[in-house]
Design a protein around this motif. Structure first.
Motif, PDB file in Angstrom:
ATOM      1  N   GLU A  77     140.427 -71.829 -16.711  1.00 24.22           N
ATOM      2  CA  GLU A  77     139.341 -72.556 -16.066  1.00 24.22           C
ATOM      3  C   GLU A  77     139.349 -72.227 -14.573  1.00 24.22           C
ATOM      4  OE1 GLU A  77     136.910 -74.410 -17.294  1.00 24.22           O
ATOM      5  OE2 GLU A  77     137.626 -73.931 -19.318  1.00 24.22           O
ATOM      6  N   PRO A  78     138.171 -72.094 -13.953  1.00 29.44           N
ATOM      7  CA  PRO A  78     138.138 -71.732 -12.535  1.00 29.44           C
ATOM      8  C   PRO A  78     138.994 -72.630 -11.646  1.00 29.44           C
ATOM      9  CG  PRO A  78     135.946 -71.548 -13.474  1.00 29.44           C
ATOM     10  CD  PRO A  78     136.811 -72.158 -14.529  1.00 29.44           C
ATOM     11  N   ASP A  79     138.931 -73.949 -11.858  1.00 31.06           N
ATOM     12  CA  ASP A  79     139.710 -74.860 -11.015  1.00 31.06           C
ATOM     13  C   ASP A  79     141.205 -74.626 -11.178  1.00 31.06           C
ATOM     14  OD1 ASP A  79     137.369 -75.944 -10.123  1.00 31.06           O
ATOM     15  OD2 ASP A  79     137.520 -77.806 -11.275  1.00 31.06           O
ATOM     16  N   ALA A  80     141.641 -74.369 -12.415  1.00 26.76           N
ATOM     17  CA  ALA A  80     143.062 -74.155 -12.665  1.00 26.76           C
ATOM     18  C   ALA A  80     143.541 -72.856 -12.028  1.00 26.76           C
ATOM     19  CB  ALA A  80     143.335 -74.145 -14.170  1.00 26.76           C
ATOM     20  N   PHE A  81     142.744 -71.796 -12.160  1.00 23.30           N
ATOM     21  CA  PHE A  81     143.143 -70.524 -11.569  1.00 23.30           C
ATOM     22  C   PHE A  81     143.123 -70.613 -10.044  1.00 23.30           C
ATOM     23  CE2 PHE A  81     142.277 -66.075 -10.246  1.00 23.30           C
ATOM     24  CZ  PHE A  81     143.433 -65.504 -10.751  1.00 23.30           C
ATOM     25  N   GLU A  82     142.124 -71.282  -9.512  1.00 23.22           N
ATOM     26  CA  GLU A  82     142.044 -71.459  -8.069  1.00 23.22           C
ATOM     27  C   GLU A  82     143.296 -72.169  -7.548  1.00 23.22           C
ATOM     28  OE1 GLU A  82     138.258 -72.504  -5.982  1.00 23.22           O
ATOM     29  OE2 GLU A  82     139.290 -74.421  -5.695  1.00 23.22           O
ATOM     30  N   ALA A  83     143.702 -73.228  -8.228  1.00 21.17           N
ATOM     31  CA  ALA A  83     144.886 -73.971  -7.793  1.00 21.17           C
ATOM     32  C   ALA A  83     146.144 -73.112  -7.881  1.00 21.17           C
ATOM     33  CB  ALA A  83     145.042 -75.236  -8.640  1.00 21.17           C
ATOM     34  N   ALA A  84     146.268 -72.333  -8.953  1.00 18.81           N
ATOM     35  CA  ALA A  84     147.447 -71.482  -9.113  1.00 18.81           C
ATOM     36  C   ALA A  84     147.523 -70.430  -8.023  1.00 18.81           C
ATOM     37  CB  ALA A  84     147.430 -70.820 -10.491  1.00 18.81           C
ATOM     38  N   MET A  85     146.398 -69.815  -7.693  1.00 18.50           N
ATOM     39  CA  MET A  85     146.401 -68.783  -6.668  1.00 18.50           C
ATOM     40  C   MET A  85     146.618 -69.376  -5.278  1.00 18.50           C
ATOM     41  SD  MET A  85     146.271 -65.918  -8.227  1.00 18.50           S
ATOM     42  CE  MET A  85     147.329 -66.776  -9.426  1.00 18.50           C
ATOM     43  N   ARG A  86     146.117 -70.570  -5.052  1.00 22.84           N
ATOM     44  CA  ARG A  86     146.386 -71.226  -3.765  1.00 22.84           C
ATOM     45  C   ARG A  86     147.869 -71.537  -3.623  1.00 22.84           C
ATOM     46  NH1 ARG A  86     141.402 -75.251  -2.016  1.00 22.84           N
ATOM     47  NH2 ARG A  86     139.789 -73.627  -2.003  1.00 22.84           N
ATOM     48  N   ARG A  87     148.504 -71.981  -4.714  1.00 20.25           N
ATOM     49  CA  ARG A  87     149.946 -72.242  -4.672  1.00 20.25           C
ATOM     50  C   ARG A  87     150.719 -70.959  -4.353  1.00 20.25           C
ATOM     51  NH1 ARG A  87     148.843 -75.249  -9.407  1.00 20.25           N
ATOM     52  NH2 ARG A  87     149.673 -73.550 -10.691  1.00 20.25           N
ATOM     53  N   ALA A  88     150.193 -69.824  -4.805  1.00 21.20           N
ATOM     54  CA  ALA A  88     150.851 -68.542  -4.576  1.00 21.20           C
ATOM     55  C   ALA A  88     150.546 -67.962  -3.204  1.00 21.20           C
ATOM     56  CB  ALA A  88     150.445 -67.545  -5.664  1.00 21.20           C
TER      57      ALA A  88
END
Length: 284
Positions: A77-88
């Motif tokens: 999901e876009p929100d989930a991927f966005e959060a994961a990449m921000r954490r990285a």
């Protein structure tokens, strides 16, 4: 006529080029996406040693959605991927470099997913961790402190296929199956409950894109390989595999060969979720 859009950078870079980039201020965001279909999770390899400054990204958790009818590795999901990449630590237009063990199978899926969600400056370390360590470059067990990024997921920036689109392309264009030949022929199926392939697809095993060292073949050889399968710059081309991971590697190889291709993200694991979809076996 000139193209108004500047050409994208080479999606690959080698060890010396990465070493040079890591001296920049700031350096590129470095993502370790080592992953195994079976066996210990990639994070264990990461903890035993990784490139200095690299952040671990979990392919199953961060680069794919939960498994189900959409496939074993559907789009996150876009929100989930966005959060994961921000954490990285992924931000704005800051370059990203991704790597895995050696053959870029997992790295290519992260390369593709970042680009699908709108982050263009992303490249793959050709030969991965093995090439870096065999070149005598430093590795570490120290995990970096990550400043959260501001990455924004903007989906649909790359072409994708669903089951209907894959079936149509198998009839009217070139649909490549990136799995091993014995899985394509339906002789064995170690992962999914049904063996075989999409009728009309052509087998192009992902491992044929790289040499014994895990590095990609030269673009001229890749062009020759894909041309023999009907995948040329003038054809409509799509790729699938078991769950959309090795097929992303095929899209990267096709990109190196100058051939645009759409990814059937759900791939075989999505195709067989609908019993109405036909299944072919053998070489044809």
């Amino acid at each position: 006529m000139t193209n108004a859009n500047p050409p994208l950078p080479d999606p690959l870079l080698d060890v010396p080029a990465l070493a040079g980039l890591l001296r920049d201020d700031p350096p590129p965001v470095l993502l370790d996406v080592r992953w195994r279909l079976s066996g210990p999770p990639g994070v264990e390899s990461y903890r035993r040693g990784h490139l200095p400054g690299a952040v671990f990204v979990d392919l199953d958790r961060d680069v794919a959605g939960p498994p189900g009818p959409a496939g074993r590795h559907p789009l996150p999901e876009p929100d989930a991927f966005e959060a994961a990449m921000r954490r990285a630590g992924v931000s704005g237009d800051r370059p990203v470099v991704v790597y895995d063990d050696a053959d870029s199978t997992a790295a290519a899926r992260l390369w593709w997913t970042l680009r699908y969600f709108g982050h263009e400056p992303v490249r793959v370390l050709d030969g991965g961790y093995r090439a870096w360590s065999e070149a005598g470059r430093p590795v570490t067990t120290e995990e970096p402190e990550v400043e959260p990024g501001d990455f924004r997921a903007r989906p649909a920036r790359l072409p994708v296929l669903d089951a209907a689109g894959a079936a149509a392309l198998a009839r009217t264009g070139t649909l490549l199956d990136a799995r091993a030949p014995e899985r394509f022929r339906g002789e064995t199926e170690p992962v999914d409950p049904v063996a075989g392939h999409i009728p009309g697809a052509r087998n192009a095993p992902t491992l044929g894109n790289v040499g014994a060292d895990g590095r990609f073949l030269p673009p001229a050889l890749l062009r020759e390989r894909f041309a023999g399968l009907g995948a040329t710059g003038g054809a409509e081309v799509g790729v699938y595999c078991g769950s959309g991971v090795t097929a992303a590697h095929q899209v990267l190889a096709l990109t190196l060969a100058g051939v645009p291709a759409a990814l059937y993200v759900g791939s075989w694991s999505n195709w067989i979720a609908d019993p109405a979809n036909p299944v072919a076996t053998g070489d044809a």
